[in-house]
Motif scaffolding. Structure first.
Motif, short mmCIF file in Angstrom:
data_model
loop_
_atom_site.label_atom_id
_atom_site.label_comp_id
_atom_site.label_asym_id
_atom_site.label_seq_id
_atom_site.Cartn_x
_atom_site.Cartn_y
_atom_site.Cartn_z
N LEU A 113 0.82 -1.21 0.00
CA LEU A 113 0.00 0.00 0.00
C LEU A 113 0.86 1.27 0.00
CD1 LEU A 113 -2.93 0.83 -0.11
CD2 LEU A 113 -3.02 0.76 2.40
N SER A 122 1.98 1.32 -3.73
CA SER A 122 0.88 1.45 -4.68
C SER A 122 0.23 2.82 -4.65
CB SER A 122 -0.18 0.39 -4.39
OG SER A 122 -1.31 0.55 -5.22
N SER A 123 0.02 3.35 -3.44
CA SER A 123 -0.72 4.60 -3.30
C SER A 123 0.15 5.79 -2.93
CB SER A 123 -1.83 4.42 -2.24
OG SER A 123 -2.71 3.38 -2.63
N LEU A 126 1.81 6.59 -0.23
CA LEU A 126 1.47 7.18 1.06
C LEU A 126 2.70 7.53 1.88
CD1 LEU A 126 -1.47 4.88 2.24
CD2 LEU A 126 -1.55 6.91 0.78
N ASP A 155 -11.52 0.22 -4.61
CA ASP A 155 -10.15 0.28 -5.13
C ASP A 155 -9.50 1.63 -4.86
OD1 ASP A 155 -10.26 -2.31 -6.08
OD2 ASP A 155 -11.08 -1.72 -8.02
N THR A 156 -9.99 2.34 -3.86
CA THR A 156 -9.38 3.61 -3.46
C THR A 156 -9.24 3.64 -1.95
OG1 THR A 156 -11.50 4.78 -3.26
CG2 THR A 156 -10.40 4.84 -5.43
N VAL A 180 -6.91 8.34 -3.20
CA VAL A 180 -5.90 7.80 -4.10
C VAL A 180 -6.26 6.35 -4.46
CG1 VAL A 180 -4.02 9.29 -3.35
CG2 VAL A 180 -4.45 7.18 -2.13
N PRO A 181 -5.85 5.91 -5.64
CA PRO A 181 -6.18 4.54 -6.06
C PRO A 181 -5.30 3.50 -5.37
CG PRO A 181 -4.85 5.63 -7.73
CD PRO A 181 -5.16 6.67 -6.69
N ILE A 182 -5.81 2.29 -5.34
CA ILE A 182 -5.06 1.14 -4.84
C ILE A 182 -4.88 0.17 -6.00
CG2 ILE A 182 -4.98 -0.76 -3.18
CD1 ILE A 182 -6.94 0.76 -1.44
N ARG A 235 -4.38 -4.31 -3.43
CA ARG A 235 -5.72 -4.68 -3.00
C ARG A 235 -5.76 -6.14 -2.54
NH1 ARG A 235 -10.24 -2.36 -1.07
NH2 ARG A 235 -9.86 -3.99 0.46
N ARG A 273 7.50 5.78 -1.43
CA ARG A 273 6.70 6.91 -1.93
C ARG A 273 7.44 7.62 -3.06
NH1 ARG A 273 2.92 11.01 -0.46
NH2 ARG A 273 3.76 13.12 -0.41
N PHE A 309 -1.69 12.98 -6.58
CA PHE A 309 -1.50 11.63 -6.06
C PHE A 309 -0.75 11.66 -4.74
CE2 PHE A 309 1.37 7.82 -6.14
CZ PHE A 309 0.40 6.83 -6.02
#
Length: 309
Positions: A158, A161-162, A164, A180-181, A194-196, A201, A258, A278
Motif C-alpha cells: 500500500l 501502490s498509493s 502514502l 479500489d481507493t 488515491v487509487p489502490i 488490494r 513513496r 497523487f
C-alpha cells in the motif's frame, strides 16, 4: 504581559497551533520543540530558568533578529543540517509572529530572518525491478500464513501502490478503504482519494482476513501492531529495513517507496499535476523533485522526439 509566566505563554502557543490552526500533532510537536529550544537558549543567556520565569525576566519583550541568528548559529554548531535549519527557521518565524500579534514583543524580528536554503537532494528511488523484488519477497514470506508477515506485506504494497507517507498509512482506519481507493488525511488534515493497485488490494484483502487476530480491544485502526494498538511508524520502518535487506535490494525506508512510486508514475507517462495530486503536495515545486530521469530513458525520449536525433 511582562508578568506573564513563560510556561503559560508556551501553553497558549500550543493551543494556537493545535486548536485554532488545526495543525497535525507531528507539526505541533516540531514547532513547540523549536519554540522551547529558543526559550531555553534565551534563558541560558540571561541566567534564568524559563520554566519558572516571566516574559520580562527572560527578556522576550526585547527579542531581536540578532538573538534569532545567534540561536540558529548554535543549532548549526550542534550539528543541524541545512534542511533542519530551514525547518527551524520557519517554525521560529511562526512563533515570533504570534508573539508580536499577542503584544509580547515590541516588533516581529522573524520578519528579517533569512531562512537557510535546504540542500537540494534527489530522493532515493528504487528501480521498478528492485521495487518488484522487494514486494514479491514480502508476498512470498507472507504465504507462510503468519499474521504479522501478511500485515507487513499489505503495508509495503500500500505504501508503494498509493504513494502514502508512513504517517498517512499508520493513521488509516478500516472505514478509509473504499473499493479500489483509499481516503487519506495528509498534512494539515487535507483529504485526498488515491487509487489502490490490484496487487496492493490483494495484499490488503489478505490482511483483513487476519486483522481480527491482532485485536485486543475494539479499534477502527487499519494496521495494528502485535499488541493490538495502532501500528507504530517506527516499527514499520524497522520492518521495511529488514525486508529490503532480506530481499537483496538497497536499504529502503518507507519514504523511499513513496519517492519510487512518484518517479515510476512519471516514467510511465503521468503528468506532473497528476502526480502532485497523487502525493498530496501543496506545491508543484515539491513534486518537481521527481522529474529527474535516467540517462537511458532520456536517450530513448531524445531518439523518439528530437527531429535531429
Amino acid at each position: 504581559m511582562s508578568s506573564l509566566a513563560v510556561s503559560s505563554l508556551l501553553h497558549a502557543y500550543q493551543r494556537e497551533l493545535s486548536v485554532r490552526r488545526g495543525l497535525s500533532d507531528h507539526t505541533v510537536s516540531a514547532y513547540m520543540s523549536d519554540a522551547r529550544n529558543l526559550v531555553d537558549y534565551l534563558g541560558a543567556l540571561v541566567g534564568v530558568d524559563p520554566g519558572s520565569s516571566t516574559v520580562a525576566e527572560l527578556g522576550l519583550e526585547h527579542l531581536e533578529i540578532t538573538d534569532l541568528r545567534a540561536w540558529l548559529a548554535a543549532q548549526q554548531r550542534a550539528g543541524s543540517s541545512r534542511s533542519s535549519l530551514a525547518r527551524r527557521s520557519a517554525a521560529i518565524k511562526s512563533f515570533t509572529a504570534w508573539l508580536y500579534d499577542r503584544g509580547v514583543t515590541e516588533h516581529d524580528p522573524g520578519v528579517r530572518l533569512v531562512s537557510p536554503k535546504p540542500e537540494s537532494r534527489l530522493p532515493h528511488v528504487l528501480t521498478a525491478g528492485d521495487a518488484g523484488r522487494l514486494l514479491d519477497y514480502a508476498r512470498d514470506v507472507a504465504e507462510s500464513g503468519n499474521r504479522s508477515k501478511i500485515r507487513n506485506w499489505a503495508a509495503c504494497e500500500l505504501l508503494y501502490s498509493s504513494g502514502l507517507r508512513i504517517s498517512e498509512l499508520t493513521g488509516l482506519n478500516t472505514t478509509d478503504l473504499e473499493g479500489d481507493t483509499v481516503r487519506v488525511f495528509g498534512k494539515g488534515s487535507v483529504q485526498r482519494i488515491v487509487p489502490i493497485g490490484a496487487p496492493a488490494r490483494d495484499a490488503v484483502d489478505a490482511y483483513l482476513g487476519v486483522r481480527g487476530q491482532f485485536i485486543v480491544t475494539p479499534t477502527d485502526a487499519l494496521f495494528l501492531g502485535d499488541r493490538g494498538g495502532r501500528l507504530d511508524p517506527r516499527t514499520l520502518r524497522g520492518i521495511l529495513h529488514r525486508l529490503s535487506s532480506a530481499a537483496g535490494v538497497a536499504d529502503t525506508a518507507p519514504h523511499d517507496l513513496r519517492h519510487s512510486a512518484a518517479t515510476h508514475m512519471l516514467e510511465g507517462g503521468s503528468d506532473l499535476r497528476t502526480v502532485q495530486e497523487f502525493l498530496g503536495h501543496s506545491s508543484l515545486g515539491t513534486t518537481q523533485r521527481y522529474t529527474h530521469v535516467s540517462p537511458d530513458r532520456l536517450r530513448s525520449a531524445f531518439g523518439q522526439a528530437h527531429p535531429r536525433a
